[in-house]
Design a protein around this motif. Structure first.
Motif, PDB file in Angstrom:
ATOM      1  N   SER A  71       0.793  -1.228   0.000  1.00 55.73           N
ATOM      2  CA  SER A  71       0.000   0.000   0.000  1.00 55.73           C
ATOM      3  C   SER A  71       0.827   1.280   0.000  1.00 55.73           C
ATOM      4  O   SER A  71       0.303   2.343  -0.323  1.00 55.73           O
ATOM      5  N   SER A  72       2.128   1.195   0.323  1.00 56.54           N
ATOM      6  CA  SER A  72       2.991   2.377   0.286  1.00 56.54           C
ATOM      7  C   SER A  72       4.417   1.948  -0.062  1.00 56.54           C
ATOM      8  O   SER A  72       4.920   0.959   0.489  1.00 56.54           O
ATOM      9  N   ALA A  73       5.057   2.698  -0.930  1.00 49.87           N
ATOM     10  CA  ALA A  73       6.460   2.404  -1.279  1.00 49.87           C
ATOM     11  C   ALA A  73       7.356   2.467  -0.053  1.00 49.87           C
ATOM     12  O   ALA A  73       8.412   1.825  -0.022  1.00 49.87           O
ATOM     13  N   ASP A  74       6.942   3.201   0.962  1.00 51.99           N
ATOM     14  CA  ASP A  74       7.719   3.288   2.203  1.00 51.99           C
ATOM     15  C   ASP A  74       7.847   1.933   2.899  1.00 51.99           C
ATOM     16  O   ASP A  74       8.759   1.725   3.692  1.00 51.99           O
ATOM     17  N   TYR A  75       6.932   0.999   2.613  1.00 51.82           N
ATOM     18  CA  TYR A  75       6.946  -0.319   3.260  1.00 51.82           C
ATOM     19  C   TYR A  75       7.865  -1.324   2.578  1.00 51.82           C
ATOM     20  O   TYR A  75       8.168  -2.372   3.138  1.00 51.82           O
ATOM     21  N   VAL A  76       8.291  -1.032   1.364  1.00 51.30           N
ATOM     22  CA  VAL A  76       9.090  -1.987   0.594  1.00 51.30           C
ATOM     23  C   VAL A  76      10.372  -2.401   1.324  1.00 51.30           C
ATOM     24  O   VAL A  76      10.674  -3.601   1.407  1.00 51.30           O
ATOM     25  N   PRO A  77      11.166  -1.482   1.891  1.00 52.22           N
ATOM     26  CA  PRO A  77      12.376  -1.919   2.602  1.00 52.22           C
ATOM     27  C   PRO A  77      12.074  -2.848   3.784  1.00 52.22           C
ATOM     28  O   PRO A  77      12.819  -3.808   4.027  1.00 52.22           O
ATOM     29  N   THR A  78      10.987  -2.599   4.489  1.00 50.72           N
ATOM     30  CA  THR A  78      10.614  -3.449   5.621  1.00 50.72           C
ATOM     31  C   THR A  78      10.263  -4.850   5.154  1.00 50.72           C
ATOM     32  O   THR A  78      10.714  -5.846   5.728  1.00 50.72           O
ATOM     33  N   ILE A  79       9.468  -4.947   4.102  1.00 51.77           N
ATOM     34  CA  ILE A  79       9.064  -6.253   3.578  1.00 51.77           C
ATOM     35  C   ILE A  79      10.273  -7.000   3.027  1.00 51.77           C
ATOM     36  O   ILE A  79      10.455  -8.196   3.286  1.00 51.77           O
ATOM     37  N   THR A  80      11.119  -6.309   2.300  1.00 50.16           N
ATOM     38  CA  THR A  80      12.328  -6.931   1.753  1.00 50.16           C
ATOM     39  C   THR A  80      13.219  -7.461   2.882  1.00 50.16           C
ATOM     40  O   THR A  80      13.734  -8.579   2.797  1.00 50.16           O
ATOM     41  N   ALA A  81      13.370  -6.686   3.932  1.00 46.20           N
ATOM     42  CA  ALA A  81      14.192  -7.111   5.073  1.00 46.20           C
ATOM     43  C   ALA A  81      13.630  -8.370   5.732  1.00 46.20           C
ATOM     44  O   ALA A  81      14.399  -9.250   6.157  1.00 46.20           O
ATOM     45  N   GLU A  82      12.321  -8.474   5.800  1.00 46.91           N
ATOM     46  CA  GLU A  82      11.721  -9.685   6.377  1.00 46.91           C
ATOM     47  C   GLU A  82      12.016 -10.901   5.510  1.00 46.91           C
ATOM     48  O   GLU A  82      12.333 -11.976   6.021  1.00 46.91           O
TER      49      GLU A  82
ATOM     50  N   ALA B 193       6.602 -15.069  11.747  1.00 47.58           N
ATOM     51  CA  ALA B 193       7.120 -13.742  12.098  1.00 47.58           C
ATOM     52  C   ALA B 193       6.998 -12.787  10.911  1.00 47.58           C
ATOM     53  O   ALA B 193       6.611 -11.621  11.075  1.00 47.58           O
ATOM     54  N   LEU B 194       7.323 -13.277   9.715  1.00 51.66           N
ATOM     55  CA  LEU B 194       7.202 -12.463   8.503  1.00 51.66           C
ATOM     56  C   LEU B 194       5.762 -12.006   8.320  1.00 51.66           C
ATOM     57  O   LEU B 194       5.498 -10.836   8.063  1.00 51.66           O
ATOM     58  N   LYS B 195       4.809 -12.917   8.464  1.00 45.42           N
ATOM     59  CA  LYS B 195       3.404 -12.562   8.273  1.00 45.42           C
ATOM     60  C   LYS B 195       2.955 -11.501   9.276  1.00 45.42           C
ATOM     61  O   LYS B 195       2.171 -10.614   8.922  1.00 45.42           O
ATOM     62  N   THR B 196       3.446 -11.576  10.500  1.00 52.54           N
ATOM     63  CA  THR B 196       3.080 -10.598  11.522  1.00 52.54           C
ATOM     64  C   THR B 196       3.469  -9.190  11.090  1.00 52.54           C
ATOM     65  O   THR B 196       2.726  -8.235  11.316  1.00 52.54           O
ATOM     66  N   VAL B 197       4.619  -9.060  10.438  1.00 53.85           N
ATOM     67  CA  VAL B 197       5.095  -7.756   9.985  1.00 53.85           C
ATOM     68  C   VAL B 197       4.445  -7.355   8.661  1.00 53.85           C
ATOM     69  O   VAL B 197       4.000  -6.220   8.490  1.00 53.85           O
ATOM     70  N   VAL B 198       4.389  -8.271   7.704  1.00 55.83           N
ATOM     71  CA  VAL B 198       4.021  -7.932   6.333  1.00 55.83           C
ATOM     72  C   VAL B 198       2.517  -7.759   6.124  1.00 55.83           C
ATOM     73  O   VAL B 198       2.089  -6.816   5.444  1.00 55.83           O
ATOM     74  N   ILE B 199       1.710  -8.617   6.673  1.00 56.13           N
ATOM     75  CA  ILE B 199       0.267  -8.573   6.383  1.00 56.13           C
ATOM     76  C   ILE B 199      -0.358  -7.206   6.674  1.00 56.13           C
ATOM     77  O   ILE B 199      -1.147  -6.712   5.859  1.00 56.13           O
ATOM     78  N   PRO B 200       0.001  -6.534   7.769  1.00 58.16           N
ATOM     79  CA  PRO B 200      -0.596  -5.205   7.977  1.00 58.16           C
ATOM     80  C   PRO B 200      -0.162  -4.153   6.946  1.00 58.16           C
ATOM     81  O   PRO B 200      -0.796  -3.103   6.837  1.00 58.16           O
ATOM     82  N   LEU B 201       0.900  -4.424   6.196  1.00 60.36           N
ATOM     83  CA  LEU B 201       1.440  -3.447   5.251  1.00 60.36           C
ATOM     84  C   LEU B 201       0.921  -3.614   3.825  1.00 60.36           C
ATOM     85  O   LEU B 201       1.264  -2.827   2.954  1.00 60.36           O
TER      86      LEU B 201
END
Length: 100
Positions: free
Chosen positions: A12-23, A81-89
């Protein structure tokens, strides 16, 4: 045979891409029965295209067996753990897999 798994996301936001990639960068260290079992894991933002229907991030993973892929899906603590971070984004996701 190798099982290939692709998950597409509507981030939903390009700002989330680094977080998702890191996961996703953490996933190759996941273990099953004390051993690393994910053969490969690559994740990246995709090129914008009208046919992408809003999916703008992809993760491709490889597993030696369908059993390993199912373990990842249902029991892997790193995946949970990945799903906990990524799904809300993300605003949507789709996963497909096949034997190669």
């Amino acid at each position: 045979m190798v099982v290939q798994r692709i998950t597409l996301f509507k981030v939903s936001s390009a700002d989330y891409v680094p977080t998702i990639t890191a996961e996703y960068d953490k996933i190759p260290s996941a273990v099953k029965d004390g051993k690393h079992y994910v053969l490969s894991c690559k994740a990246s933002e995709t090129y914008e295209d009208k046919s992408s229907e809003g999916f703008n991030f992809a993760a491709r993973m490889s597993f030696a067996t369908l059993e390993d892929m199912n373990f990842y899906q249902d029991k892997c603590s790193a995946h949970q753990a990945l799903k906990t971070v990524v799904i809300p984004l993300v605003a949507g996701r789709m996963t497909v897999y096949w034997e190669e």
